[in-house]
Scaffold this active site. Sequence first.
Site, PDB file in Angstrom:
ATOM      1  N   SER A 147       5.328   8.801   0.974  1.00  0.00           N
ATOM      2  CA  SER A 147       5.939   9.624   2.016  1.00  0.00           C
ATOM      3  C   SER A 147       5.154  10.894   2.348  1.00  0.00           C
ATOM      4  CB  SER A 147       7.399   9.947   1.660  1.00  0.00           C
ATOM      5  OG  SER A 147       8.152   8.745   1.592  1.00  0.00           O
ATOM      6  N   HIS A 179      -0.723  -2.566  -5.354  1.00  0.00           N
ATOM      7  CA  HIS A 179       0.301  -1.797  -4.626  1.00  0.00           C
ATOM      8  C   HIS A 179       1.681  -2.215  -5.134  1.00  0.00           C
ATOM      9  CE1 HIS A 179       2.800  -0.285  -1.382  1.00  0.00           C
ATOM     10  NE2 HIS A 179       1.805   0.518  -1.080  1.00  0.00           N
ATOM     11  N   GLY A 189       7.746   4.849   1.248  1.00  0.00           N
ATOM     12  CA  GLY A 189       8.513   4.415   2.416  1.00  0.00           C
ATOM     13  C   GLY A 189       9.951   4.927   2.428  1.00  0.00           C
ATOM     14  N   TRP A 200      -1.897   0.238   6.461  1.00  0.00           N
ATOM     15  CA  TRP A 200      -1.104  -0.222   7.618  1.00  0.00           C
ATOM     16  C   TRP A 200      -0.016  -1.203   7.213  1.00  0.00           C
ATOM     17  CZ3 TRP A 200      -4.808  -1.675  12.272  1.00  0.00           C
ATOM     18  CH2 TRP A 200      -5.427  -0.510  12.743  1.00  0.00           C
ATOM     19  N   LYS A 201      -0.118  -1.763   5.999  1.00  0.00           N
ATOM     20  CA  LYS A 201       0.806  -2.839   5.573  1.00  0.00           C
ATOM     21  C   LYS A 201       0.790  -3.943   6.627  1.00  0.00           C
ATOM     22  CE  LYS A 201       3.426   0.726   3.256  1.00  0.00           C
ATOM     23  NZ  LYS A 201       4.556   1.007   2.407  1.00  0.00           N
ATOM     24  N   GLY A 231       1.105   5.425   4.066  1.00  0.00           N
ATOM     25  CA  GLY A 231       1.704   4.246   4.692  1.00  0.00           C
ATOM     26  C   GLY A 231       2.204   4.562   6.084  1.00  0.00           C
ATOM     27  N   GLY A 232       3.525   4.762   6.200  1.00  0.00           N
ATOM     28  CA  GLY A 232       4.174   4.951   7.497  1.00  0.00           C
ATOM     29  C   GLY A 232       3.483   5.941   8.424  1.00  0.00           C
TER      30      GLY A 232
HETATM   31  C1  PEP Z   1       2.041   3.186   0.700  1.00  0.00           C
HETATM   32  O1  PEP Z   1       2.395   2.174   1.265  1.00  0.00           O
HETATM   33  O2  PEP Z   1       1.122   3.152  -0.113  1.00  0.00           O
HETATM   34  C2  PEP Z   1       2.744   4.438   1.002  1.00  0.00           C
HETATM   35  C3  PEP Z   1       2.442   5.517   0.329  1.00  0.00           C
HETATM   36  O3  PEP Z   1       3.698   4.380   1.994  1.00  0.00           O
HETATM   37  P1  PEP Z   1       4.476   5.635   2.656  1.00  0.00           P
HETATM   38  O4  PEP Z   1       3.424   6.664   2.978  1.00  0.00           O
HETATM   39  O5  PEP Z   1       5.108   5.057   3.874  1.00  0.00           O
HETATM   40  O6  PEP Z   1       5.438   6.118   1.655  1.00  0.00           O
END
Ligand code: PEP
Length: 254
Positions: free
Chosen positions: A218, A101, A179, A10-11, A239-240
Amino acid sequence: MRKKIIAANWKMNILPSETFKFIENFKNKIMQGTSIEKLKNNEVVFCVPFLNAFSAVAAVQNTDFKIGAQNLNENEKGAYTGEVSADMIVDIGIRYVIIGHSERREIYGETDEIINKKLKSALNKNLVPILCVGEKLTERENNTTKDIISNQLKIALQNINIDDVKNIVIAYEPVWAIGTGKTATKEQAEEICAFIRNFLIDLYGNELKDISILYGGSVNGANAKEIFEMENIDGGLIGGASLKDEFLDIVNAI
Ligand code: PEP
């Protein structure tokens, strides 16, 4: 058998007061759309901010869903203002912790040596670390991806015995894909995940063949399936997309 894992990162998103409902909502939808069998064999982990952890743990009580932290301090306890220890994380019922990370490496200057200490600290308290490794764009362009990753792994795993290494989950996360909406192709992701598995087998022996290796960068509802189908990819760190409804599609893609 290799464990398949979908971990949401979730960051710094979602308020503590929104957390219980947010997870409840996902949990119910995931349980409707996914077979119980699938959920038993695969792990779904929500890695949440520290302040959200109490509510998150309450939301997954009596289910197979797990909660993870996004960081920990490498020291056991003491005068470290603002920090959170492995003991504290375990004490409230968290099972996983993301370590290394790229945002922590880049923004907070975490070195491989600090990551090594954090890993030891987590393993000492039976937390499952999700160790992130990955190259920057320039490193990929210079053809040094494998050197960068083997170096990150070598230092991060220094003086950690094989029984502990077996409990680590590795996440291959190319920094240029995090991201950015720019996903590695399934072939690029598979190549490096296979490299990581073979590197660990060379270092520790065949016992490491079943370590879980995730891809992150992503991943979304549309590309998850083709990535997760690759031989050496055991799931994803998301992430997102973990904040959106498409997280359900990602869980269903495993
Ligand atoms: C992450 O934060 O580990 C990540 C993979 O982010 P995203 O999926 O948004 O690229």
